[in-house]
Structures are given as C-alpha cells and as structure tokens.
Design a protein around this motif. Structure first.
Motif, PDB file in Angstrom:
ATOM      1  N   GLU A 251       3.259  11.269  -0.603  1.00 23.64           N
ATOM      2  CA  GLU A 251       2.212  10.862  -1.543  1.00 23.64           C
ATOM      3  C   GLU A 251       2.812   9.992  -2.654  1.00 23.64           C
ATOM      4  O   GLU A 251       3.589  10.466  -3.483  1.00 23.64           O
ATOM      5  CB  GLU A 251       1.465  12.056  -2.169  1.00 23.64           C
ATOM      6  CG  GLU A 251       0.695  12.912  -1.199  1.00 23.64           C
ATOM      7  CD  GLU A 251      -0.583  12.224  -0.667  1.00 23.64           C
ATOM      8  OE1 GLU A 251      -1.019  11.230  -1.266  1.00 23.64           O
ATOM      9  OE2 GLU A 251      -1.098  12.674   0.352  1.00 23.64           O
TER      10      GLU A 251
ATOM     11  N   ALA B 105       1.833   8.852  -5.523  1.00 20.08           N
ATOM     12  CA  ALA B 105       1.746   9.276  -6.926  1.00 20.08           C
ATOM     13  C   ALA B 105       2.649  10.471  -7.204  1.00 20.08           C
ATOM     14  O   ALA B 105       3.235  10.573  -8.289  1.00 20.08           O
ATOM     15  CB  ALA B 105       0.297   9.591  -7.299  1.00 20.08           C
ATOM     16  N   ALA B 106       2.769  11.382  -6.240  1.00 16.13           N
ATOM     17  CA  ALA B 106       3.652  12.548  -6.428  1.00 16.13           C
ATOM     18  C   ALA B 106       5.106  12.087  -6.512  1.00 16.13           C
ATOM     19  O   ALA B 106       5.886  12.591  -7.335  1.00 16.13           O
ATOM     20  CB  ALA B 106       3.464  13.547  -5.290  1.00 16.13           C
TER      21      ALA B 106
ATOM     22  N   ARG C 146       5.591  10.527  -9.927  1.00 21.52           N
ATOM     23  CA  ARG C 146       5.635  11.542 -10.982  1.00 21.52           C
ATOM     24  C   ARG C 146       7.007  12.229 -10.992  1.00 21.52           C
ATOM     25  O   ARG C 146       7.567  12.506 -12.050  1.00 21.52           O
ATOM     26  CB  ARG C 146       4.494  12.546 -10.788  1.00 21.52           C
ATOM     27  CG  ARG C 146       4.284  13.420 -12.002  1.00 21.52           C
ATOM     28  CD  ARG C 146       2.976  14.186 -11.965  1.00 21.52           C
ATOM     29  NE  ARG C 146       1.886  13.385 -12.459  1.00 21.52           N
ATOM     30  CZ  ARG C 146       0.863  12.943 -11.749  1.00 21.52           C
ATOM     31  NH1 ARG C 146       0.759  13.263 -10.483  1.00 21.52           N
ATOM     32  NH2 ARG C 146      -0.071  12.213 -12.307  1.00 21.52           N
TER      33      ARG C 146
ATOM     34  N   GLU D 127      -5.626   6.183 -11.823  1.00 21.33           N
ATOM     35  CA  GLU D 127      -4.721   6.004 -10.688  1.00 21.33           C
ATOM     36  C   GLU D 127      -5.396   6.554  -9.424  1.00 21.33           C
ATOM     37  O   GLU D 127      -5.377   5.926  -8.367  1.00 21.33           O
ATOM     38  CB  GLU D 127      -3.403   6.731 -10.996  1.00 21.33           C
ATOM     39  CG  GLU D 127      -2.178   6.175 -10.319  1.00 21.33           C
ATOM     40  CD  GLU D 127      -2.075   6.578  -8.878  1.00 21.33           C
ATOM     41  OE1 GLU D 127      -1.699   5.730  -8.049  1.00 21.33           O
ATOM     42  OE2 GLU D 127      -2.375   7.748  -8.553  1.00 21.33           O
TER      43      GLU D 127
END
Lengths: 212, 212
Positions: free
Chosen positions: B63, B65-66, B69, B96
C-alpha cells in the motif's frame, strides 16, 4: 465535535466502534433517510459521504480512517492506529486499507449493484449518476471471497489482523465481515481462524454495543 | 530496505516521488514484465501489488500510503504525511485517500477494463480471475471527471490539495491526473485552477525526474 453517521452503513460503524474502544464522548447525528442520505447533508460538503466529522472550528473531515487518525492524535490511548513502532503503525495502515478496499468495498459492490433502492447510486457519494452494473455483483462476491481467504492465512499466523494487538485493522475487517453477513454472504465454514478471531473481537463491549 | 515497483504504474510512482522529495536513498527493483508483474514477485506475498517495501528484517509492506507513512516516521522532514498539527495530518489523509480512490482507481478502472492486455485482470493483485466489464470504462470516466471537478473547487480556494503546503495528497492527485492523460483522458480546459496547480507541482525536481 460532531459526527455524522448513517447507522445502517459499515463505514460509520468503524468510527463508532473506535469511539467505544477509547471512550471518546461525541455528539452523533444520523443523517440516513430510508436508503439514502438526507439532501441537506449531501449539500454540506464536497465529501458527500458518512462518516463525516465536524470540528469545533467548522471544518469538515471525511474518510473513516482519516477521522480515526485525527481522534487518535487527541486520544492516544489505547493506540489503535499508530501502534508502538513505525513498523506496527505501517502494518496497521496496510491491513486497514486492505480491509477497506478488498473487504468493505467488495461487499458494497455486491449490495449497491443488486438492490433496487440503490439504482443510479451504485457507488456512494457521487453527484453524477452511476448506474448499477449487474456483473459487479459476481465480481464483488469473488473479491470478498479472496479477502476472506487472505485474512484466513493472516490469522493462522497471528492473533489479530495486523499483529499481536487489537487495532483499527480488526475494526475494519470485522465491519466488512458483518456487512457481508447482512448481505447474505456468510463466512465460509473452512475459515476456522477467521471464525475464532471474529468471535473474539465481536465480544468486545465496543463491538457488542454497536450492532452491524 | 528495498522497494519493488513497476515503473509504468501510478502507485509506485507515488512512492518514488515521495522518496525524491525527501532524498531518501533506496534500492529499487522493477518487477514489471510486459503488461503484468513477474510471477516470482507475485508468489512472494499475499499482497500481490506494487509498490511493496521489503524491510531489513524481511517484512513486506504494501500500500503506497502505508509505505510513505512508514518512511515519514524514519525521515520526518519535510513533513508530507503528518503535517504540523493533527488537523493538517487528517486533511492530508482525507485528500490523499480521495485522490487514490476517486482519482487513481477511477483511471485504472478505465484502463484495465479497456486494454486487451488486462483481460482477466481487471483489478490488480487478485489471485482469482476478474473479467473485464466494458460498462466500467464509462463509469471510470465519469468518476474521474467528478474527481477533477472536486479538485477544481478545492484548488480555487487553496494553493495545494490539502491546504497551504505541498503534501502526499498532491503527489497522489498528480499521479492520477498524469495517469489519466496517458490513458487519453486529458484535463478539461475549464479546470483552470487544477491546470495552475498541475504546472506548479510538475516543475518540482522530484516530479520532473520521475516520468508518469
């Protein structure tokens, strides 16, 4: 703060369970109206979806996970989004997103493309009309089946969806599975690890007190 | 750490631009093979998608975005995910997610349901065969059109997608728009604010150095 929900829908339920886990006080308003959201709610924001969090300064915040991440910054304990290390936080985020995209959204694909109440609104939140596509009912079922198989594999190796502790990933996966059950897609009998986990998380007061 | 990408695809590009913004050193491997991912890559993880980040302990993190982050926790400056306040972080997260779900995924819906190279793989990452559904080409176009209109409204009021600063929400929205252009869905001419913003963010070295 004020939280707008539609109590029949799975995405607001994710936030309501999260609030229960942390005992966060919240004013909650149900803006559902039969099989749709109230027009005065839809007119409020470009994000025409629930849950929607209204902050004290009037800002409107959408997306269940974004709302929960905001609340976690204000109420850090117990950590359900941020974990205790960057790696834990990332795994929670990854599995939370998979549970949303491959779980909740797959069931919604079945539900919204099948029921006549959702004609022209086969995806939530759009201003433009999106017609139902019957072939998506089958696709949604296949996607959900594969999500459950992935979860079975994951839960054969660990206690909770994103590791050793209960997290937001469990909340979202649980809401997907309960939403599927309501949509006549029960858990396959051979998913013994998912069944063990589901029974355990369903007994938590935050979940038991928030019917799906 | 090692990042697995498919350089033609928009989701790995989100992470590559993020790396460029922060000057994070990274070993990158392209696991694309014509119009699909290499079988040996797909066999590695239940998350059969790119980008995939392999941590030094062997864990696999999926993922886009993960992954970003996680990297932001290790390389906090400049903040692209976490903002400077909980509200900023939440708005970045919200926008996002909207840019991913209503932007990138809408374009992918057009692309993957149209091109014969994606027969049986109308959604990425699934083990089960998902047939192309021609009606989704039109649905994806409508969804993308509405995303651009929403973005136009947002960018009429502020400099960047999630507020006054460049963030991950800009990266994802940009990748959606460039992916659409490649899929013969150019920006509508009346979207003057999106065009202004797009020209500005496209001139950043991280973007200019990572063709979409």
């Amino acid at each position: 703060m004020k939280l707008y929900v539609w109590t029949l829908a799975p995405n607001p339920r994710r936030v309501l369970i999260f609030l229960g886990e942390k005992s966060i006080p919240m004013t909650v308003e149900d803006v559902g109206d039969g099989a749709r959201l109230k027009p005065e709610f839809l007119a409020r924001s470009v994000h025409r979806r629930v849950p929607l969090l209204e902050l004290d300064d009037g800002s409107l915040l959408g997306e269940a996970a974004a709302i929960c991440r905001y609340l976690e910054a204000l109420y850090p304990n117990p950590p359900l989004m941020f974990g205790n290390t960057p790696k834990q936080a990332a795994l929670i985020d990854m599995w939370e997103r998979k549970s949303e995209g491959e779980g909740v959204f797959a069931v919604a694909e079945v539900f919204r493309n099948k029921l006549s109440a959702f004609e022209g609104r086969a995806l939530g939140g759009y201003r433009t009309e999106l017609p139902q596509i019957p072939a998506l009912v089958d696709r949604g079922k296949r996607r959900f089946q594969e999500f459950v198989e992935t979860l079975e594999q994951q839960l054969a190796e660990q206690l909770f969806v994103a590791g050793d502790s209960f997290s937001m990933a469990d909340i979202t996966a649980l809401c997907a599975i309960d939403f599927a059950k309501r949509s006549r897609m029960p858990l396959p009998e051979n998913c013994v690890n998912v069944a063990r986990w589901h029974a355990q998380v369903s007994s938590r007061p935050s979940v038991a007190g928030c019917a799906g």
